[in-house]
Design a protein around this motif. Structure first.
Motif, PDB file in Angstrom:
ATOM      1  N   TYR A 164       0.922  -1.247   0.253  1.00 52.67           N
ATOM      2  CA  TYR A 164       0.100   0.098   0.122  1.00 52.67           C
ATOM      3  C   TYR A 164       0.910   1.182   0.007  1.00 52.67           C
ATOM      4  CZ  TYR A 164      -3.335   3.594   1.820  1.00 52.67           C
ATOM      5  OH  TYR A 164      -4.037   4.608   1.607  1.00 52.67           O
ATOM      6  N   ARG A 165       0.675   2.193  -0.989  1.00 55.12           N
ATOM      7  CA  ARG A 165       1.466   3.344  -1.150  1.00 55.12           C
ATOM      8  C   ARG A 165       1.067   4.491  -0.427  1.00 55.12           C
ATOM      9  NH1 ARG A 165       1.135   0.686  -5.924  1.00 55.12           N
ATOM     10  NH2 ARG A 165      -0.819   2.072  -6.686  1.00 55.12           N
ATOM     11  N   GLY A 166      -0.089   4.528   0.157  1.00 55.71           N
ATOM     12  CA  GLY A 166      -0.537   5.699   0.981  1.00 55.71           C
ATOM     13  C   GLY A 166       0.232   5.776   2.434  1.00 55.71           C
ATOM     14  N   THR A 167      -0.500   6.730   3.135  1.00 53.09           N
ATOM     15  CA  THR A 167      -0.096   7.068   4.492  1.00 53.09           C
ATOM     16  C   THR A 167      -0.852   6.295   5.499  1.00 53.09           C
ATOM     17  OG1 THR A 167       0.496   9.236   3.867  1.00 53.09           O
ATOM     18  CG2 THR A 167       0.429   8.944   6.078  1.00 53.09           C
ATOM     19  N   VAL A 168      -0.023   5.670   6.524  1.00 52.95           N
ATOM     20  CA  VAL A 168      -0.748   4.731   7.344  1.00 52.95           C
ATOM     21  C   VAL A 168      -0.164   5.052   8.806  1.00 52.95           C
ATOM     22  CG1 VAL A 168      -0.912   2.381   8.215  1.00 52.95           C
ATOM     23  CG2 VAL A 168      -0.652   2.722   5.641  1.00 52.95           C
ATOM     24  N   TRP A 169      -1.491   5.296   9.663  1.00 52.96           N
ATOM     25  CA  TRP A 169      -1.219   5.551  11.145  1.00 52.96           C
ATOM     26  C   TRP A 169      -2.092   4.587  11.867  1.00 52.96           C
ATOM     27  CZ3 TRP A 169      -3.472  10.177   8.516  1.00 52.96           C
ATOM     28  CH2 TRP A 169      -2.636  11.072   8.058  1.00 52.96           C
ATOM     29  N   ALA A 170      -1.282   4.102  13.063  1.00 54.84           N
ATOM     30  CA  ALA A 170      -1.982   3.359  13.894  1.00 54.84           C
ATOM     31  C   ALA A 170      -2.566   4.327  15.159  1.00 54.84           C
ATOM     32  CB  ALA A 170      -1.077   2.395  14.708  1.00 54.84           C
ATOM     33  N   VAL A 171      -3.677   3.837  15.722  1.00 56.53           N
ATOM     34  CA  VAL A 171      -3.921   4.681  16.960  1.00 56.53           C
ATOM     35  C   VAL A 171      -4.269   3.608  18.084  1.00 56.53           C
ATOM     36  CG1 VAL A 171      -5.966   5.889  17.847  1.00 56.53           C
ATOM     37  CG2 VAL A 171      -5.170   6.270  15.512  1.00 56.53           C
ATOM     38  N   HIS A 172      -3.777   3.848  19.391  1.00 54.40           N
ATOM     39  CA  HIS A 172      -3.813   2.974  20.401  1.00 54.40           C
ATOM     40  C   HIS A 172      -3.108   3.688  21.653  1.00 54.40           C
ATOM     41  CE1 HIS A 172      -3.515  -0.374  23.198  1.00 54.40           C
ATOM     42  NE2 HIS A 172      -4.493  -0.712  22.462  1.00 54.40           N
ATOM     43  N   PRO A 173      -3.932   3.680  22.874  1.00 57.63           N
ATOM     44  CA  PRO A 173      -3.387   4.539  24.098  1.00 57.63           C
ATOM     45  C   PRO A 173      -1.870   4.081  24.328  1.00 57.63           C
ATOM     46  CG  PRO A 173      -5.515   3.700  24.331  1.00 57.63           C
ATOM     47  CD  PRO A 173      -5.188   3.144  23.139  1.00 57.63           C
ATOM     48  N   SER A 174      -1.335   2.901  24.116  1.00 61.86           N
ATOM     49  CA  SER A 174      -0.091   2.466  24.259  1.00 61.86           C
ATOM     50  C   SER A 174       0.949   3.396  23.586  1.00 61.86           C
ATOM     51  CB  SER A 174       0.222   0.990  23.992  1.00 61.86           C
ATOM     52  OG  SER A 174       0.263   0.844  22.460  1.00 61.86           O
ATOM     53  N   GLY A 175       0.414   3.736  22.359  1.00 64.75           N
ATOM     54  CA  GLY A 175       1.573   4.633  21.433  1.00 64.75           C
ATOM     55  C   GLY A 175       2.682   3.820  20.960  1.00 64.75           C
ATOM     56  N   GLN A 176       2.653   2.480  20.939  1.00 59.19           N
ATOM     57  CA  GLN A 176       3.935   1.736  20.467  1.00 59.19           C
ATOM     58  C   GLN A 176       3.735   1.303  19.073  1.00 59.19           C
ATOM     59  OE1 GLN A 176       3.359  -1.647  22.802  1.00 59.19           O
ATOM     60  NE2 GLN A 176       4.658  -1.125  24.287  1.00 59.19           N
ATOM     61  N   PRO A 177       4.688   1.668  18.240  1.00 55.91           N
ATOM     62  CA  PRO A 177       4.574   1.346  16.802  1.00 55.91           C
ATOM     63  C   PRO A 177       4.176  -0.078  16.460  1.00 55.91           C
ATOM     64  CG  PRO A 177       6.502   2.586  17.220  1.00 55.91           C
ATOM     65  CD  PRO A 177       5.865   2.147  18.719  1.00 55.91           C
ATOM     66  N   VAL A 178       3.627  -0.421  15.504  1.00 53.12           N
ATOM     67  CA  VAL A 178       2.925  -1.541  15.066  1.00 53.12           C
ATOM     68  C   VAL A 178       3.496  -1.715  13.481  1.00 53.12           C
ATOM     69  CG1 VAL A 178       1.006  -3.109  14.869  1.00 53.12           C
ATOM     70  CG2 VAL A 178       0.953  -1.025  16.624  1.00 53.12           C
ATOM     71  N   GLU A 179       4.017  -2.966  13.141  1.00 54.25           N
ATOM     72  CA  GLU A 179       4.494  -3.147  11.878  1.00 54.25           C
ATOM     73  C   GLU A 179       5.315  -2.362  11.189  1.00 54.25           C
ATOM     74  OE1 GLU A 179       4.047  -6.135  10.442  1.00 54.25           O
ATOM     75  OE2 GLU A 179       2.864  -7.264  12.178  1.00 54.25           O
ATOM     76  N   GLY A 180       5.879  -1.300  12.058  1.00 52.65           N
ATOM     77  CA  GLY A 180       6.738  -0.269  11.392  1.00 52.65           C
ATOM     78  C   GLY A 180       6.035   0.941  11.015  1.00 52.65           C
ATOM     79  N   TYR A 181       4.726   1.083  11.553  1.00 56.21           N
ATOM     80  CA  TYR A 181       3.889   2.248  11.351  1.00 56.21           C
ATOM     81  C   TYR A 181       3.959   3.011  12.589  1.00 56.21           C
ATOM     82  CZ  TYR A 181       2.204   0.292   7.117  1.00 56.21           C
ATOM     83  OH  TYR A 181       2.385  -0.226   5.501  1.00 56.21           O
ATOM     84  N   PRO A 182       4.028   4.345  12.784  1.00 56.31           N
ATOM     85  CA  PRO A 182       3.757   5.302  13.878  1.00 56.31           C
ATOM     86  C   PRO A 182       2.297   5.112  14.421  1.00 56.31           C
ATOM     87  CG  PRO A 182       3.700   6.675  11.892  1.00 56.31           C
ATOM     88  CD  PRO A 182       4.035   5.127  11.256  1.00 56.31           C
ATOM     89  N   CYS A 183       2.474   5.097  15.882  1.00 56.94           N
ATOM     90  CA  CYS A 183       1.092   4.914  16.589  1.00 56.94           C
ATOM     91  C   CYS A 183       0.938   6.111  17.290  1.00 56.94           C
ATOM     92  CB  CYS A 183       1.252   3.701  17.523  1.00 56.94           C
ATOM     93  SG  CYS A 183      -0.398   3.236  18.507  1.00 56.94           S
ATOM     94  N   TYR A 184      -0.261   6.685  17.235  1.00 54.79           N
ATOM     95  CA  TYR A 184      -0.736   7.822  18.124  1.00 54.79           C
ATOM     96  C   TYR A 184      -1.688   7.248  19.119  1.00 54.79           C
ATOM     97  CZ  TYR A 184       1.409  10.314  14.521  1.00 54.79           C
ATOM     98  OH  TYR A 184       2.394  10.813  13.352  1.00 54.79           O
ATOM     99  N   ARG A 185      -1.579   8.229  20.437  1.00 54.13           N
ATOM    100  CA  ARG A 185      -2.376   7.686  21.747  1.00 54.13           C
ATOM    101  C   ARG A 185      -3.779   8.008  21.520  1.00 54.13           C
ATOM    102  NH1 ARG A 185       1.154   6.407  25.643  1.00 54.13           N
ATOM    103  NH2 ARG A 185       3.246   6.781  25.231  1.00 54.13           N
ATOM    104  N   SER A 186      -4.260   8.803  20.507  1.00 58.68           N
ATOM    105  CA  SER A 186      -5.659   9.179  20.533  1.00 58.68           C
ATOM    106  C   SER A 186      -6.008   9.507  19.081  1.00 58.68           C
ATOM    107  CB  SER A 186      -6.008  10.340  21.441  1.00 58.68           C
ATOM    108  OG  SER A 186      -5.427  11.527  21.261  1.00 58.68           O
ATOM    109  N   ILE A 187      -7.130   9.588  18.682  1.00 62.88           N
ATOM    110  CA  ILE A 187      -7.611  10.179  17.347  1.00 62.88           C
ATOM    111  C   ILE A 187      -7.260  11.470  17.371  1.00 62.88           C
ATOM    112  CG2 ILE A 187      -9.577  10.527  15.971  1.00 62.88           C
ATOM    113  CD1 ILE A 187     -10.790   7.729  17.190  1.00 62.88           C
ATOM    114  N   GLY A 188      -7.426  12.256  18.531  1.00 65.18           N
ATOM    115  CA  GLY A 188      -7.260  13.638  18.275  1.00 65.18           C
ATOM    116  C   GLY A 188      -5.829  14.026  18.028  1.00 65.18           C
TER     117      GLY A 188
END
Length: 705
Positions: free
Chosen positions: A40-64
């Motif tokens: 997939y060539r688009g931008t990917v973000w993960a969202v989870h309170p842990s904030g831990q990267p998943v599968e190499g993608y950045p993770c944000y603690r909240s939707i906001g």
């Protein structure tokens, strides 16, 4: 309001946020793994309170905290948390979402409440939602793999768009080894916002889509689905549907024979036939039909020329050909002469042709297949062999088919007589070259028959129904009468049916024996006597009908006996009697219509009169219909031969029956929104030229509230 842009963001997003993603949450983590694995060539973000990267993608603690508004969000949370997250996403400006997991509208009051709130938010903000209770969707050409389940390594884009209401079927289709590849594949789940028709409509806007398939447990918007089918026909794209569920609709079943017969499966089957949809009954059949259609060569007729290598399997092929509607025509004299030149003298020349002979198959089979391809009576050429694995024969058969593919423009196929033990190398060689390998005698030949039916349907002239005069007056009369009498018996029903041109016998409504005798004298004997009343809906079963009354004394006796009999089980239930002219015997047919929850007013025709529920020989179409569609309905009846005359009986007046069926379909159309169910039972169809006569009828008003 949902826009086309929102649906585009769902199917081809430029950025995706996966809500609920952490290294420990399998479903959300798998979505991210799929996006990375399939490029997939688009931008990917993960969202989870842990904030831990998943599968190499950045993770944000909240939707906001997301750095931008994603085109699409994938939510893999519990139902309550899904609602909370969805509300935040909508307020952020997200216009597309995939809601994975279960526990929504299918799971009881709490889940239904949550789903209803999701729908309200989606409709208010114009959000395209896939699911909930789904496995997501894939668009392989852009690496859009928004599903929380493992996908095969050889996932590739193709020419098929598929929508399925079953997660397991979605997974199975994605993993198929038949070479059927999807441009779009959607697990639509509960279809709380988007239904199957909307996904199929979007797919049709893509010129790369050459085939639509759907696995449906329910049809949520019948008219919209039929609109999409008509667009597909204009684009030359076949539509294949596997509809499961054969439960009874159960609407007005206690009042009318046709209500009791109107099972959802039979209605859906009839309407899809009417609109040229190819129906299949199993997933194996779906694969064979899809593979044969994707080869791009549609049979002109059901006439097949088959070459096989087994006398026993030749018989098996003949048996199943007859069952599924395949014809094996006799071979032309010139074809026979060509075959005799290569076959051993003791090999009989026939169709199907068992060409094994002395075993020189590397010489015989290419010639035999080409000879059948040149035969003017043959429209599809089949090699009926099992392509047994790890054999020299499988490779030689494959070479013969590849040569045949270059030799002829007619449809060709291998139809194996079993679905296992195939030589994968030979099969892959054929499929890569666009030669279909259909797996199993029944489904293989059924696929050819389905494709031939589809081509004939597509090429047949299809005039639009011609609206008769007086329809507005009929609707006004129906509205007026049904307001005061929600159930109309024979006398009232026949007068309304007469407004659309349906003929009924002369009759008088009487209340005394003296009036009955005077009416019979006026009509001339023999006559029919019937009791009428608000609850006398099936008069034959109640002993409320006496046929062939030959004179005054017989009429008097019938009157007294009928009055006494009815009074025993229904005191005060008779409001009068009908004295009718006797219609000569004929074929008893039932015409029916009902307000179907899926497609609106549906018309039906069946054989058997009072025995129709026992025979269950009934065909359905959406009203109104043309004369051509009426003819098709009659041809689909199992007892259609009765119309042509049977065991010495004269042919029935088919033209009059077609005219009556068309007129009745317009009666149904005029009653849309007013009638729950109506029937003519029986319609007496007399000998050719003598017409068709309504001798009983019933109309039940639609309940509002």
């Amino acid at each position: 309001m949902l826009t086309k842009r929102a649906l585009g963001l769902l199917l081809r997003p430029r950025s995706v946020a996966v809500v609920g993603a952490s290294p420990r949450r399998r479903m959300a983590r798998t979505v991210l793994a799929n996006l990375r694995r399939f490029g997939y060539r688009g931008t990917v973000w993960a969202v989870h309170p842990s904030g831990q990267p998943v599968e190499g993608y950045p993770c944000y603690r909240s939707i906001g905290e997301l750095p931008a508004v994603p085109d699409c969000a994938v939510i893999a949370l519990s139902p309550e948390n899904t609602l909370f997250a969805f509300r935040e996403l909508v307020e952020l400006g997200v216009r597309a979402a995939v809601i994975l997991g279960s526990g929504f509208g299918e799971a009881g009051p709490d889940g239904q409440r949550i789903q209803a709130e999701l729908v309200s938010l989606a409709e208010e903000h114009g959000v395209a939602v896939c699911g909930p209770n789904c496995l997501g969707l894939i668009v392989p050409d852009e690496g859009v793999t928004l599903t929380g389940y493992h996908l095969p390594e050889d996932l590739a884009s193709g020419a098929v768009a598929g929508v399925v209401q079953s997660g397991s079927v979605f997974w199975s289709l994605a993993h198929n080894t038949r070479g059927i590849r999807f441009r779009y594949l959607v697990s639509s789940g509960n279809e709380a916002v988007l239904d199957a028709a909307e996904y199929l409509a979007a797919a049709l806007e893509d010129p790369a889509v050459k085939l639509l398939v759907a696995f449906l447990e329910t049809v949520r918007d019948g008219p919209r689905l039929l609109e999409v089918v008509e667009v597909a026909h204009r684009r030359g794209v076949p539509v294949v549907v596997l509809k499961v569920g054969r439960s009874e609709a159960g609407r007005a079943a206690v009042l009318a024979h046709t209500g009791a017969l109107a099972g959802s499966h039979e209605v859906v089957a009839g309407v899809l036939n009417q609109y040229g949809v190819i129906r299949v009954d199993t997933l194996d059949e779906l694969y064979d039909v899809a593979e044969f259609l994707l080869a791009g060569r549609l049979p002109a007729t059901n006439r097949v020329g088959a070459v096989t290598d087994s006398g026993g399997e030749k018989t098996l092929i003949l048996d199943w050909g007859e069952r599924v509607g395949i014809a094996f025509p006799p071979l032309d004299i010139q074809t026979a002469e060509r075959l005799r030149g290569v076959l051993a003298p003791y090999v009989p020349i026939s169709n199907p042709l068992d060409a094994w002979g002395a075993g020189n198959f590397e010489e015989v089979y290419p010639v035999a297949l080409q000879a059948l391809a040149d035969d003017p009576a043959v429209d599809t050429v089949v090699l009926g062999t099992d392509m047994v694995r790890e054999t020299e024969e499988a490779q030689l058969y494959a070479q013969a088919l590849l040569k045949l593919s270059r030799y002829t423009a007619k449809p060709i196929a291998v139809v194996t007589n079993q679905a296992n033990g195939l030589d994968n190398t030979a099969v892959s060689m054929l499929r890569s070259a666009g030669v279909p390998v259909l797996q199993g005698t029944e489904y293989g030949y059924r696929a050819i028959a389905r494709a031939a039916w589809y081509r004939q349907w597509r090429e047949r002239p299809r005039p639009q129904p011609q609206r008769p005069s007086g329809l507005d007056e009929l609707r006004a009369a129906l509205s007026r009468v049904l307001r005061s009498s929600p159930v109309l018996g024979e006398y009232e029903a026949k007068r309304l049916l007469a407004l659309i041109g349906l003929r009924h016998p002369q009759e008088w409504l009487v209340h005394t024996l003296g009036e009955a005798l005077a009416a019979a004298e006026e009509l001339g004997y023999p006559v029919v006597l019937k009791a009428v009343g608000p609850h006398l809906l099936h008069k034959t079963e109640r002993g409320a009908v006496r046929l062939g009354i030959g004179g005054p004394r017989e009429l008097e006796r019938a009157w007294l006996e009928m009055s006494e009999r009815i009074a025993e089980f229904q005191p005060g239930g008779v409001t009068g009697f009908l004295v009718q002219e006797q219609v000569p015997p004929g074929l008893e047919v039932i015409l029916g219509c009902h307000d179907d929850p899926t497609f609106g007013m549906v018309v039906s025709v069946g054989l058997g009169g009072v025995l129709v529920e026992l025979l269950r020989d009934v065909v359905y179409r959406r009203a109104p219909i043309t004369a051509e569609e009426a003819e098709e309905m009659l041809s689909e009846l199992r007892g259609a031969a009765l119309l042509a005359g049977y065991r010495g009986k004269a042919p029935r007046d088919r033209a009059a029956l077609v005219d009556a069926l068309v007129r009745f379909s317009w009666f149904a159309q005029a009653g849309e929104g007013l009638i729950e169910v109506a029937e003519v039972n029986p319609l007496i169809v007399r000998e050719d030229g003598a017409g068709a006569w309504v001798v009983d009828g019933l109309i039940v008003a639609r309940h509002h509230g």
